[in-house]
Design an enzyme around this catalytic site. Structure first.
Site, PDB file in Angstrom:
ATOM      1  N   TYR A  47       0.811  -1.218   0.000  1.00 12.12           N
ATOM      2  CA  TYR A  47       0.000   0.000   0.000  1.00 12.12           C
ATOM      3  C   TYR A  47       0.849   1.275   0.000  1.00 12.12           C
ATOM      4  O   TYR A  47       0.343   2.344  -0.333  1.00 12.12           O
ATOM      5  CB  TYR A  47      -0.933   0.048   1.226  1.00 12.12           C
ATOM      6  N   HIS A 105       0.264 -11.601   1.649  1.00 14.41           N
ATOM      7  CA  HIS A 105      -0.762 -10.784   0.996  1.00 14.41           C
ATOM      8  C   HIS A 105      -1.482 -11.543  -0.126  1.00 14.41           C
ATOM      9  O   HIS A 105      -2.707 -11.504  -0.235  1.00 14.41           O
ATOM     10  CB  HIS A 105      -0.107  -9.514   0.447  1.00 14.41           C
TER      11      HIS A 105
END
Length: 272
Positions: A47, A105
Site C-alpha cells: 500500500y 498478501h
C-alpha cells in the site's frame, strides 16, 4: 467493540482498511479513526502507507496494548531472506517493535510454502509479530498450510460481501476455527446503491452500506475492514454495529446475486 479470539490475539471485528490511502490524507484518516475508537488498523507493504500510519499511531496517544495492527508481505517477497527484509522495513516504517498480525498478501505460483511458513513462525517465535496468517488463499492452499504444514494461522483475509458467495471457504475456516477477515466488505461502494439493501436500511433507519456491513458482522468468525477516509464514513461504519437485521432481511440478502468479485488480479489463485 466485539473481538475475535484467534491464536492468542484479540482481533476487533471492525477495523479500518487503508488501501489506496497515501501520505498526509492517510495519516489524517488513521488519526480520525483512532479518535473515534477504532482499534484495528490494516495495512500492507504494497500500500505504500506504513510510514503515514506509523506517524498517526505515534501521534494518537493510544496505548500500544490497546491497538491491533495488521500488515502484509507482498507476493514478490516470499523467499525467506526477502520476507525478513520486507518485515524489518514494515516494522521500521510503522515505528513499532511488534505487529499483531503479519499476513502473506497473495499466494504466488512459485512459492515454497514450507520455507515461507518456517520464516513466518520464526518471526512469531522471536516476538516480532504476535500472530501470522494469510490473505487471498483458497481452500486447496489453506489445506496445505493448515493440515500439512500445521502453521498456526490466525486468519484468512479475503474479499467478502453481500454480492459474493464465500460459503465453501467459510465452511472450511469455521471447521478449523480460523476467522475470515472481509476486505471490500461494501463491494467497492456497490452495496451503497443496491435497492434491496436500501429498502432494508429504510426499515431500520440505516444506510444500505450499514446493512451490508452488519450482515457480515452478524456472522460467526467474521471481521470486516472497510476503507473509510472521511470521519463521517468512519462513524457510519461504527454505527452499523447497532443495526438489527431480522430473518426477513437476511433472506432478502441471501436472494441477491452472489457472483460479483471486485478484486481478481492475474496472479490470483483459482477461486473455489
Amino acid at each position: 467493540m466485539e473481538q475475535l479470539q484467534t491464536q492468542g490475539i484479540s482481533l476487533p471485528r471492525l477495523g479500518l482498511g487503508t488501501y489506496r490511502m497515501q501520505g498526509d490524507a492517510c495519516r489524517a484518516a488513521v488519526e480520525s479513526a483512532l479518535g473515534l475508537g477504532y482499534r484495528h488498523i490494516d495495512t500492507a507493504e504494497m500500500y505504500g502507507n506504513e510510514e503515514a500510519i506509523g506517524a498517526a499511531i505515534a501521534a494518537s496517544g493510544v496505548a500500544r496494548k490497546d491497538l491491533h495492527v495488521t500488515t502484509k508481505v507482498w507476493n514478490e517477497n516470499l523467499a525467506p531472506d526477502a520476507m525478513r527484509r520486507a518485515f524489518d522495513t514494515s516494522l521500521k516504517k510503522l515505528r513499532l517493535d511488534q505487529v499483531d498480525l503479519y499476513l502473506v498478501h497473495w499466494p504466488a505460483p512459485n512459492m515454497n510454502l514450507p520455507a515461507m511458513f518456517e520464516t513466518l513462525m520464526k518471526l512469531k517465535q522471536e516476538g516480532r509479530t504476535r500472530a501470522i496468517g494469510v490473505a487471498n488463499f483458497n481452500v486447496a492452499l489453506l489445506k496445505k498450510v493448515v493440515e500439512e504444514i500445521k502453521a498456526p494461522i490466525a486468519c484468512n483475509q479475503v474479499e467478502y460481501h453481500v454480492m459474493l458467495d464465500q460459503t465453501a471457504l467459510r465452511k472450511y475456516l469455521s471447521a478449523k476455527s480460523i476467522p475470515l477477515v472481509a476486505y471490500c466488505p461494501l463491494a467497492q461502494g456497490r452495496a451503497a446503491s443496491n435497492e434491496t439493501l436500501m429498502a432494508i436500511g429504510k426499515k431500520h433507519g440505516a444506510t444500505a452500506a450499514q446493512v451490508a456491513l452488519k450482515w457480515l458482522l452478524d456472522q460467526d468468525g467474521v471481521a470486516a475492514i472497510p476503507k473509510a477516509s472521511r470521519k463521517e464514513s468512519q462513524q457510519a461504519n461504527l454505527d452499523a454495529l447497532n443495526v438489527g437485521l431480522d430473518d426477513e432481511d437476511r433472506q432478502a440478502i441471501a436472494n441477491l446475486p452472489k457472483d460479483r468479485r471486485c478484486v481478481s488480479p492475474g496472479f490470483a489463485p483459482a477461486w473455489d
